[in-house]
Scaffold this active site. Sequence first.
Site: not given
Length: 686
Positions: A553, A555, A625, A635
């Site tokens: 996508h 931002d 990204h 994570r």
Amino acid sequence: MDVNYSLGSYLIFVLQAVIFSSTTASLEPYDLLYDNGVEAFYTSDYTNVVRYMEGALSSYAVARQTKVRCRLMCQNQHPFDATSSDLQFFDVVLRRSSCLNECIEEKLGTQSMHKISEDVIQDFQRRIPYNYLQLAYQKLKQLDKAAAAAHTYFQANPEHVEMGQNLEQYKDLQGVQEHHFVDREARPHQRAFARAVKLYDGGDYPASILLFREALEEYYEADVECRALCQGPQRFEEHDHVLYRYSLHELISDHFTQVLHCEHECVRDLATRPGRLSPMENYLPLHYDYLQFAYFHVGQLEEALRCALTYLLFHEGDEFMTDNVEYYRETLGHDTKPHEKAEWYLRRHKKELELLMIGSETMGVQFTEGHYWSSTGGREDSNRIPSGTDGWMEYVPISEKKNVTLTPPQELREGGPLVYDNIQLVQNSQALNGTQRVLLDNVISVEECDELRVLARTVTMAGDGYRGKTSPHTPNERFEGATVLKTLQYGYEGRVPLRSARLFYDVSERARRLIESYFLLNSTLHFSYTHLVCRTAITGQQDHRNDLSHPIHADNCLLDPEANECWKEPPAYTYRDYSALLYLNGDFEGGEFIFTEMDAKTVTASVKPKCGRMVGFSSGGENPHGVRAVTRGQRCAVALWFTLDPLFRELERLQADEVMQALESQSRSQGLDIVQGLEINPKDEL
């Protein structure tokens, strides 16, 4: 209409819905079947995966068609012919309501059984069941069905890298043939149009005429169904009609306006292929444009003239088509009229626009009419025909859209000072194969990483920032998050060490200053949103992973991989200018951050997270990204988005600033050494 109006007669019709609710028919809700299918998948019961998922898809289709047919039937049975009084109007309304309730419950069972959550509805719209099906059919060695399911899913999810790879593998498998790759959810009007264009391009004009006419019939039928589906419950954002004392007519006006807006947008919906953001350019008028040229080639000039005149209904005064009309008239020696269906369609569209302007004003919201049939022009060949067909199914923006990749927010620069000691520049834009990208190490220490991870265990909540959805991006991971303000509140209340809460606040400011300085921004960079986030691989759900932890996508714009564009329009956060991710650990499997081209497939750079590493980049379509699947462990990172527009500063950040000022003021008055981070709850000291 001769009707004896009384309260008793109205109650009879209202109560009929209750009487007819006790029916023998009952359709199993598709959300229940879907949940059973997902559960079967994670226990490797692939036979039941197929059984439940196929059942869910069938139930979804039946429920949808039942609503359409019942609404149209009741609409025809109880028309608004010439209601001359309020009682006559509401007589029709109540009779339709009773008819609709009776019809739906007769075919589906009690309607309360079919109240489906928004999450499940979105999964079906995104064709998620087909992802499960292709894997299940693959395990069951039914490769033809696996190929069809994979193809169907990929049509609505073209950015899904792994599914594209699966499709290539299916093509090489023995027993899988080209005709197995079918779109099981293909929309008939779009399918007929695509086939017609292919025949037209091949010069088979007689056959293309038949398919273009079929496509038009299917289009107008799909329009009727689309509008019928708009007649369901509506959402009244920020309007609680139970608490607010709105009048009867205001309530009706609000609801009708929302239904009408939905119906008006069917033009856009019918021209948009699944998984795409933009409608096909000039979609409905192009049918008549292709037809006029095809009719010309087979010598049916009167039909060609009718289609050319119909095209001009949508694009009055179009130079190329006007030339075509003059040519046909001169050759025929007489005139004709455009297609009545299209004339009626446009009259209704214009009347809807008039009513929408009135209704929107009453609701206090702004309505802007889109240019649904905008055309970028056409070509003029030796026959002066056809027009507007320069390119098949091209994507074009409607008037409000902007191609953000062509207009960067300001002069792009980088290489500024890193402002803090010990920070290491690992890669710049060139090394990361893009623009406005940077990778830094040692932004925070190992001790600070550890402290923030401990903090995350207490303050983060599942689904925070995603309306409580614990797995917003993939069902195979659990997502948890917390904001700066919430963390400071926890610190003030003594639920976490105040020093740790302060660290989160300070670290985010450190990241902001680094991005602002490195990219040599000539104006202040403001926080847009700050989030302490952790993604955890769900045990037992990793064996068949072929998805991403976070899909590709951009931002601040809506990525359209098929069109190779990124549209800067809502619901994208169009005001965001820069983004950064500060990683807290690397002791997990998978989870690499990746940059791609705008096709959402070609990976241009990959970043392996570790403690203290930060990747920063501009937020537009130049930097698509995503995150590869986290297949083991957890994570954690601090995710930050920034804006150059002070009007879009993060409200919670401003409140957090006030909390910090209050804490510092309190510490000075009480002699508390917050700077040294004593883990003392200020309340306990009072």
